[in-house]
Design a protein around this motif. Structure first.
Motif, PDB file in Angstrom:
ATOM      1  N   MET A   1      -8.713   3.455   1.078  1.00 28.32           N
ATOM      2  CA  MET A   1      -8.851   2.206   0.337  1.00 28.32           C
ATOM      3  C   MET A   1      -8.170   1.057   1.062  1.00 28.32           C
ATOM      4  O   MET A   1      -7.176   1.234   1.769  1.00 28.32           O
ATOM      5  CB  MET A   1      -8.264   2.358  -1.060  1.00 28.32           C
ATOM      6  CG  MET A   1      -6.764   2.573  -1.069  1.00 28.32           C
ATOM      7  SD  MET A   1      -6.113   2.879  -2.714  1.00 28.32           S
ATOM      8  CE  MET A   1      -4.361   3.111  -2.323  1.00 28.32           C
ATOM      9  N   GLN A   2      -8.708  -0.146   0.882  1.00 29.54           N
ATOM     10  CA  GLN A   2      -8.121  -1.344   1.469  1.00 29.54           C
ATOM     11  C   GLN A   2      -6.918  -1.791   0.646  1.00 29.54           C
ATOM     12  O   GLN A   2      -6.961  -1.794  -0.584  1.00 29.54           O
ATOM     13  CB  GLN A   2      -9.165  -2.460   1.523  1.00 29.54           C
ATOM     14  CG  GLN A   2     -10.329  -2.162   2.445  1.00 29.54           C
ATOM     15  CD  GLN A   2     -11.386  -3.253   2.412  1.00 29.54           C
ATOM     16  OE1 GLN A   2     -11.261  -4.243   1.692  1.00 29.54           O
ATOM     17  NE2 GLN A   2     -12.433  -3.066   3.201  1.00 29.54           N
ATOM     18  N   LEU A   3      -5.857  -2.193   1.325  1.00 30.59           N
ATOM     19  CA  LEU A   3      -4.622  -2.598   0.648  1.00 30.59           C
ATOM     20  C   LEU A   3      -4.681  -4.084   0.322  1.00 30.59           C
ATOM     21  O   LEU A   3      -3.975  -4.905   0.899  1.00 30.59           O
ATOM     22  CB  LEU A   3      -3.414  -2.280   1.537  1.00 30.59           C
ATOM     23  CG  LEU A   3      -3.312  -0.825   1.995  1.00 30.59           C
ATOM     24  CD1 LEU A   3      -2.114  -0.650   2.919  1.00 30.59           C
ATOM     25  CD2 LEU A   3      -3.228   0.130   0.806  1.00 30.59           C
ATOM     26  N   THR A   4      -5.514  -4.426  -0.638  1.00 31.03           N
ATOM     27  CA  THR A   4      -5.793  -5.835  -0.914  1.00 31.03           C
ATOM     28  C   THR A   4      -4.887  -6.450  -1.981  1.00 31.03           C
ATOM     29  O   THR A   4      -4.948  -7.657  -2.208  1.00 31.03           O
ATOM     30  CB  THR A   4      -7.260  -5.995  -1.349  1.00 31.03           C
ATOM     31  OG1 THR A   4      -7.523  -5.086  -2.432  1.00 31.03           O
ATOM     32  CG2 THR A   4      -8.202  -5.666  -0.194  1.00 31.03           C
ATOM     33  N   ASN A   5      -4.074  -5.646  -2.645  1.00 29.67           N
ATOM     34  CA  ASN A   5      -3.157  -6.200  -3.637  1.00 29.67           C
ATOM     35  C   ASN A   5      -1.974  -5.257  -3.840  1.00 29.67           C
ATOM     36  O   ASN A   5      -1.956  -4.127  -3.323  1.00 29.67           O
ATOM     37  CB  ASN A   5      -3.873  -6.478  -4.969  1.00 29.67           C
ATOM     38  CG  ASN A   5      -4.541  -5.238  -5.537  1.00 29.67           C
ATOM     39  OD1 ASN A   5      -3.933  -4.160  -5.611  1.00 29.67           O
ATOM     40  ND2 ASN A   5      -5.801  -5.369  -5.946  1.00 29.67           N
ATOM     41  N   GLN A   6      -0.980  -5.716  -4.592  1.00 30.55           N
ATOM     42  CA  GLN A   6       0.243  -4.939  -4.770  1.00 30.55           C
ATOM     43  C   GLN A   6      -0.006  -3.624  -5.512  1.00 30.55           C
ATOM     44  O   GLN A   6       0.650  -2.611  -5.237  1.00 30.55           O
ATOM     45  CB  GLN A   6       1.287  -5.771  -5.529  1.00 30.55           C
ATOM     46  CG  GLN A   6       1.861  -6.917  -4.707  1.00 30.55           C
ATOM     47  CD  GLN A   6       2.529  -6.433  -3.427  1.00 30.55           C
ATOM     48  OE1 GLN A   6       3.305  -5.474  -3.428  1.00 30.55           O
ATOM     49  NE2 GLN A   6       2.220  -7.093  -2.321  1.00 30.55           N
ATOM     50  N   LYS A   7      -0.939  -3.627  -6.436  1.00 29.93           N
ATOM     51  CA  LYS A   7      -1.258  -2.393  -7.157  1.00 29.93           C
ATOM     52  C   LYS A   7      -1.710  -1.304  -6.189  1.00 29.93           C
ATOM     53  O   LYS A   7      -1.282  -0.143  -6.291  1.00 29.93           O
ATOM     54  CB  LYS A   7      -2.349  -2.654  -8.197  1.00 29.93           C
ATOM     55  CG  LYS A   7      -2.788  -1.403  -8.966  1.00 29.93           C
ATOM     56  CD  LYS A   7      -4.026  -1.670  -9.811  1.00 29.93           C
ATOM     57  CE  LYS A   7      -5.268  -1.787  -8.949  1.00 29.93           C
ATOM     58  NZ  LYS A   7      -6.505  -1.890  -9.760  1.00 29.93           N
ATOM     59  N   LEU A   8      -2.579  -1.674  -5.236  1.00 28.50           N
ATOM     60  CA  LEU A   8      -3.101  -0.687  -4.298  1.00 28.50           C
ATOM     61  C   LEU A   8      -2.050  -0.277  -3.273  1.00 28.50           C
ATOM     62  O   LEU A   8      -2.033   0.882  -2.828  1.00 28.50           O
ATOM     63  CB  LEU A   8      -4.347  -1.237  -3.610  1.00 28.50           C
ATOM     64  CG  LEU A   8      -5.519  -1.524  -4.542  1.00 28.50           C
ATOM     65  CD1 LEU A   8      -6.716  -2.073  -3.769  1.00 28.50           C
ATOM     66  CD2 LEU A   8      -5.930  -0.270  -5.318  1.00 28.50           C
ATOM     67  N   ILE A   9      -1.158  -1.200  -2.900  1.00 29.01           N
ATOM     68  CA  ILE A   9      -0.053  -0.840  -2.013  1.00 29.01           C
ATOM     69  C   ILE A   9       0.849   0.170  -2.700  1.00 29.01           C
ATOM     70  O   ILE A   9       1.283   1.164  -2.106  1.00 29.01           O
ATOM     71  CB  ILE A   9       0.735  -2.093  -1.594  1.00 29.01           C
ATOM     72  CG1 ILE A   9      -0.132  -2.973  -0.681  1.00 29.01           C
ATOM     73  CG2 ILE A   9       2.041  -1.710  -0.910  1.00 29.01           C
ATOM     74  CD1 ILE A   9       0.477  -4.322  -0.375  1.00 29.01           C
ATOM     75  N   GLU A  10       1.131  -0.056  -3.987  1.00 27.85           N
ATOM     76  CA  GLU A  10       1.961   0.894  -4.729  1.00 27.85           C
ATOM     77  C   GLU A  10       1.274   2.245  -4.855  1.00 27.85           C
ATOM     78  O   GLU A  10       1.908   3.297  -4.673  1.00 27.85           O
ATOM     79  CB  GLU A  10       2.270   0.344  -6.123  1.00 27.85           C
ATOM     80  CG  GLU A  10       3.150   1.289  -6.929  1.00 27.85           C
ATOM     81  CD  GLU A  10       3.555   0.713  -8.268  1.00 27.85           C
ATOM     82  OE1 GLU A  10       3.990   1.509  -9.123  1.00 27.85           O
ATOM     83  OE2 GLU A  10       3.427  -0.504  -8.460  1.00 27.85           O
TER      84      GLU A  10
END
Length: 276
Positions: free
Chosen positions: A225-234
């Motif tokens: 997945m692309q790390l496009t926001n803080q939710k996805l980074i977490e």
């Protein structure tokens, strides 16, 4: 067999304007419960298409969706969600809608009546025999989609159709017909409801199953997945915590260094092998 326009049949419910909000919601929900069962009956056809699709995509082919109105928007939506969800290039899955991008927000109803335009729109992407095409039309009659499927099949392209009427014109043009028959709509003829839900479910199944078979998922995780926001980074950090037994801050730093869970895992395993 005569073509049945089930999607245009009168609703099973009457005097809707006299119902309470609760009654309306209960009745809509009752109808929606029929959708998953209709889609379930089409799993063999969906399986057949996905199996052939994956073979072609492994050889460099692409998946195209084409439709008009709600059906076209659903195809564009599914295609647009593949890159952020699975980290796939945006060229892998392409959605086209009659009337172009403006039709995503503004109805351009006459655009769907041109039987030649669908193939013209596909040709702009240099579609060829390695590729696959799904034509989407709730009624199964949309000329834009009928013409696109006919031309694509003549050019050796794998074709499938998704419609909610049996033995529809688009089904006759496609190699594989997917036909979840959901019955009359709650509001007569409003195919954005059950038919739209059925189409979305089938598209979810096609793209998700294909991406899994193409290696874009590990276990049950979206590791590309692309790390496009803080939710996805977490989310990605927690995946690495579990996989590599790191604390949260270490996992986050490793994730941001490599840009994706998949790259972080690959780097870790390369380093582990060098140290053996």
């Amino acid at each position: 067999m005569a073509f049945e326009r089930i999607t245009e049949e009168e609703s099973l419910y009457h005097h809707l304007e006299e119902k309470s909000v609760a009654e309306l919601l209960v009745d809509i929900n009752r109808e929606d419960q029929k959708v998953a069962l209709a889609v379930e009956k089409e799993i063999p056809q969906i399986e057949r298409f996905v199996t052939l699709l994956v073979e072609r995509m492994k050889a460099g082919g692409r998946l195209f969706y084409i439709g008009a109105g709600t059906s076209g928007r659903l195809g564009v939506l599914d295609a647009s969600e593949v890159p952020p969800t699975f980290g796939a290039p945006d060229s892998w899955v392409i959605g086209l809608i009659a009337g172009g991008d403006r039709a995503l927000r503004h109805p351009i109803e006459s655009a769907e009546d041109d039987q030649q335009q669908g193939w013209k729109d596909l040709s702009a992407f240099r579609i060829d025999a390695k590729d696959s095409l799904v034509g989407i039309a709730a009624s199964g009659t949309t000329p834009y989609v009928v013409g696109a499927l006919r031309a694509a099949r003549a050019h050796g392209i794998l074709t499938a159709s998704i419609s909610c009427n049996p033995d529809s014109p688009i089904a006759r043009e496609a190699e594989i017909a997917i036909e979840p028959i959901v019955g009359p709509e709650f509001v007569t003829g409003s195919t954005r409801m059950k038919a739209g839900t059925a189409q979305k479910m089938v598209l979810n199944m096609i793209s998700t199953a294909a991406m899994i078979r193409l290696g874009r998922v590990k276990n049950n995780r979206m590791i590309h997945m692309q790390l496009t926001n803080q939710k996805l980074i977490e989310r990605g950090s927690r995946m690495l915590m579990e996989e590599l037994h790191l604390d949260y801050e270490q996992a986050r730093q490793v994730l941001l260094l490599h840009g994706s869970v998949s790259e972080a895992l690959a780097s870790y395993h390369r380093q582990w092998r060098l140290n053996q």
